[in-house]
Design a protein around this motif. Structure first.
Motif, mmCIF file in Angstrom:
data_model
loop_
_atom_site.group_PDB
_atom_site.id
_atom_site.type_symbol
_atom_site.label_atom_id
_atom_site.label_comp_id
_atom_site.label_asym_id
_atom_site.label_seq_id
_atom_site.Cartn_x
_atom_site.Cartn_y
_atom_site.Cartn_z
ATOM 1 N N LEU A 435 -10.134 10.548 -5.831
ATOM 2 C CA LEU A 435 -9.692 11.978 -6.061
ATOM 3 C C LEU A 435 -8.213 11.950 -5.966
ATOM 4 N N HIS A 436 -7.694 11.746 -4.720
ATOM 5 C CA HIS A 436 -6.189 12.030 -4.478
ATOM 6 C C HIS A 436 -5.756 10.792 -3.638
ATOM 7 N N THR A 437 -4.372 10.594 -3.720
ATOM 8 C CA THR A 437 -3.742 9.570 -2.989
ATOM 9 C C THR A 437 -3.220 9.968 -1.773
ATOM 10 N N HIS A 511 4.217 3.254 -11.050
ATOM 11 C CA HIS A 511 2.659 4.085 -11.520
ATOM 12 C C HIS A 511 2.892 5.356 -11.217
ATOM 13 N N HIS A 512 1.961 6.275 -11.666
ATOM 14 C CA HIS A 512 2.164 7.731 -11.688
ATOM 15 C C HIS A 512 1.934 8.157 -10.188
ATOM 16 N N TRP A 513 2.629 9.077 -9.777
ATOM 17 C CA TRP A 513 2.752 9.356 -8.118
ATOM 18 C C TRP A 513 1.444 10.024 -7.817
ATOM 19 N N MET A 514 0.608 10.509 -8.610
ATOM 20 C CA MET A 514 -0.662 11.174 -8.229
ATOM 21 C C MET A 514 -1.819 10.148 -8.538
ATOM 22 N N GLU A 515 -1.690 9.218 -9.192
ATOM 23 C CA GLU A 515 -2.744 8.109 -9.556
ATOM 24 C C GLU A 515 -2.770 7.181 -8.271
ATOM 25 N N PRO A 516 -4.145 7.042 -8.101
ATOM 26 C CA PRO A 516 -4.543 5.949 -6.831
ATOM 27 C C PRO A 516 -3.792 4.554 -7.026
ATOM 28 N N ASP A 517 -3.125 4.187 -6.041
ATOM 29 C CA ASP A 517 -2.509 2.756 -6.127
ATOM 30 C C ASP A 517 -3.273 1.792 -6.552
ATOM 31 N N ALA A 518 -2.657 0.649 -7.360
ATOM 32 C CA ALA A 518 -3.183 -0.309 -7.512
ATOM 33 C C ALA A 518 -3.424 -1.246 -6.466
ATOM 34 N N PRO A 519 -4.333 -2.395 -6.638
ATOM 35 C CA PRO A 519 -4.199 -3.365 -5.505
ATOM 36 C C PRO A 519 -2.894 -3.880 -5.301
ATOM 37 N N TYR A 520 -2.362 -3.883 -3.914
ATOM 38 C CA TYR A 520 -0.976 -4.345 -3.592
ATOM 39 C C TYR A 520 -0.881 -5.785 -3.820
ATOM 40 N N GLU A 521 0.100 -6.068 -4.442
ATOM 41 C CA GLU A 521 0.648 -7.424 -4.718
ATOM 42 C C GLU A 521 1.844 -7.883 -4.072
ATOM 43 N N GLU A 522 1.800 -8.902 -3.269
ATOM 44 C CA GLU A 522 3.299 -9.354 -2.727
ATOM 45 C C GLU A 522 4.277 -9.898 -3.790
#
Length: 545
Positions: A435-437, A511-522
């Motif tokens: 839903l929301h981040t 990425h879009h500020w309301m979009e769920p984050d993608a998996p974190y990449e170092e």
């Protein structure tokens, strides 16, 4: 008769060619003071030929310069002249300028002796703001704090009352250009700020959160006042460093003494409202430009001993039109300044600098192009001798870290109101659909409650209703550098990794500020990102370190 006419014509032709060659290659056109060349028309040097840029800035000293509202004056009164360079004669000359400018008696003795941390620990290479330093040698740290706390307490008291931190212009000798104004007192204010941060870290280790907050706010205010002067890239950089080091303090590092919600709110409210980049741009458009024009006057027109080692071409006897030099220098500086901040150059500037591609030998052929080339070389050499590039680059990064520090305070306020639980990376519905981040959940704590109340939390972030808010990205999350990505993009992502100690990190892909984050990449090897650690500190480093 024909022979005599031919001889006369030849002599006249040779004379004409000689005069033309002298006029074009060796004669100089003197500088005419005016808005297009020197920007200012007053005040002038005693001979009336040049602009006295130092006098211009002296005429703009704030009214509180010689009062207790000036932290610079009070620091000198408490700790001495804050100048350690030069021989005895030079120190006496600087001391006289400093005390007269601040309205203090030169015979005044300092009230306190402050031993900087690096001196006390006998290591000039150490970082006094390292949170681990007080814990590495607690006995020595405690002894230093007990010895120097009276001085630091007095510093805190005067800074709390101050409205400015403004030093007078100081020069090693009469006639020096504004470009070489001394910045050592400001550098020593930075050292005082580092001492405050060391004590703040020690206080956190001892469970004194309130005392640590007091030290951090003092350091932050000093830094903000210094950069707010917009006088020299060096001074701005000292101020930015102080604010940056204040952001590193890990207020949540001591599990037995966590800050209260009220204390987190105090920290959140203390952050600057002005952008570092705005201060930096004003600095470049005024003080730095005037300092460079003053240097050109000093080294090339007033025939004083050169303050920079110039390229051989600039020391040649070839004539120049100094009006063109000054005008073109300003155009090139406008080009550089615009490029610094936007990575774009206005069409007007492109037209004005279109002939910069003319081959070098052709530029030497005419005085106009030679004068323009002179302006370009002067600017290049000056920029290589200053902190301007460094200050601009740091200003943008420091703006990012300021936002990240504020986000960190908002996270702790959320945590205080939700039973000690951190915000989830993303909320979900009963079926597990995102839903929301966490960014949306932090809006009420970042002054965006009106926006938060309009978003329908029970609907996905990209629902028909919620899409209307996609472009309304709060400033705290809008931290993308130029050139700008798609509207509404952010670079902050939730990590919450107990192993690395990273809570929030910058990412390489916006990425879009309301979009769920993608998996974190170092980041790739050697990459450095702004990160917020789980203990509350903000750092610029490789998250893999």
């Amino acid at each position: 008769m024909r022979w005599r006419s031919c001889c006369g014509g030849a002599v006249f032709g040779l004379l004409f060619c000689g005069v033309f060659l002298w006029w074009n290659f060796f004669a100089e056109v003197p500088l005419k003071i005016g808005p297009e060349t020197t920007v200012l028309t007053e005040p002038r040097t005693p001979d009336g030929k040049y602009i006295d840029y130092a006098a211009y800035f002296r005429g703009r000293y704030p009214a509180q310069m010689q009062t207790e509202k000036n932290a610079a004056r009070e620091l000198v009164r408490l700790l001495g002249d804050l100048n350690r360079s030069g021989d005895a004669e030079a120190k006496a000359r600087i001391r006289k300028q400093l005390y007269q400018g601040l309205g203090l008696d030169e015979r005044l003795e300092p009230e306190f002796t402050l031993t900087h941390v690096r001196e006390a620990f006998g290591n000039e290479e150490m970082d006094p703001t390292d949170p681990q330093l007080p814990r590495s040698d607690p006995a020595r740290a405690q002894a230093w704090v007990e010895e120097n706390s009276p001085a630091l307490d007095a510093v805190t008291e005067v800074v709390q009352k101050a409205e400015i931190c403004y030093f007078p212009l100081l020069f090693w000798k009469e006639g020096d250009s504004l470009f070489w104004a001394i910045q050592e007192p400001q550098a020593n204010v930075w050292l005082v700020g580092r001492d405050l941060i060391f004590r703040a870290n020690w206080r956190i280790s001892q469970g004194d959160v309130e005392g640590a907050i007091s030290d951090v706010l003092t350091c932050r205010k000093l830094g903000r006042m210094l950069r707010g002067n917009r006088l020299s890239a060096q001074e701005l950089d000292w101020g930015l460093r102080m604010e940056n080091e204040a952001r590193r303090v890990p207020f949540a590092a001591n599990p037995d003494a966590q800050p209260t919600a009220k204390q987190w709110q105090t920290l959140l409210d203390s952050f600057a409202t002005t952008s570092c980049l705005e201060d930096c741009r004003t600095l470049l458009e005024e003080y730095e430009l005037f300092a460079m024009l003053d240097l050109i006057q000093h080294d090339f027109l007033r025939k004083e001993k050169a303050e920079l080692e110039w390229a051989p071409f600039l020391k040649s006897c070839l004539g120049r039109n100094w009006n063109v030099v000054f005008e073109r220098f300003r155009k090139h500086w406008e080009f550089e300044t615009e490029f610094y901040f936007t990575r774009n150059v206005p069409a007007k500037v492109k037209r004005d600098t279109a002939y910069m591609t003319v081959p070098g030998l052709v530029r030497l052929a005419t005085r106009y192009l030679r004068s323009d080339w002179t302006a370009m070389i002067i600017q290049t050499q000056i920029l290589m001798s200053t902190d301007t590039h460094w200050a601009v680059s740091n200003a943008q990064q420091y703006d990012h870290r300021e936002k990240l520090a504020r986000i960190g305070c908002a996270v702790r306020l959320y945590q205080s109101e939700h039973g000690g639980q951190l915000p989830p990376a993303v909320t979900t519905d009963a079926t597990g659909k995102p839903l929301h981040t966490w960014r949306v959940l932090l809006l009420p704590y970042l002054g965006e409650k009106a926006l938060f109340d309009q978003i329908r939390l029970e609907e996905p972030w990209d629902s028909a209703w919620n899409r209307q808010f996609h472009a309304q990205i709060p400033d705290m999350f809008d931290a993308a550098e130029e050139p700008r990505p798609a509207p509404g993009s952010t670079i902050w992502t939730w990590v919450a990794d107990a192993k690395t100690g990273i809570l929030i990190s910058e990412t390489e892909t916006p990425h879009h500020w309301m979009e769920p984050d993608a998996p974190y990449e170092e980041p790739k090897s050697g990459g450095r990102w702004n990160i917020l650690t789980t203990d509350g500190g903000v750092w610029y480093q490789n998250p893999c370190e």
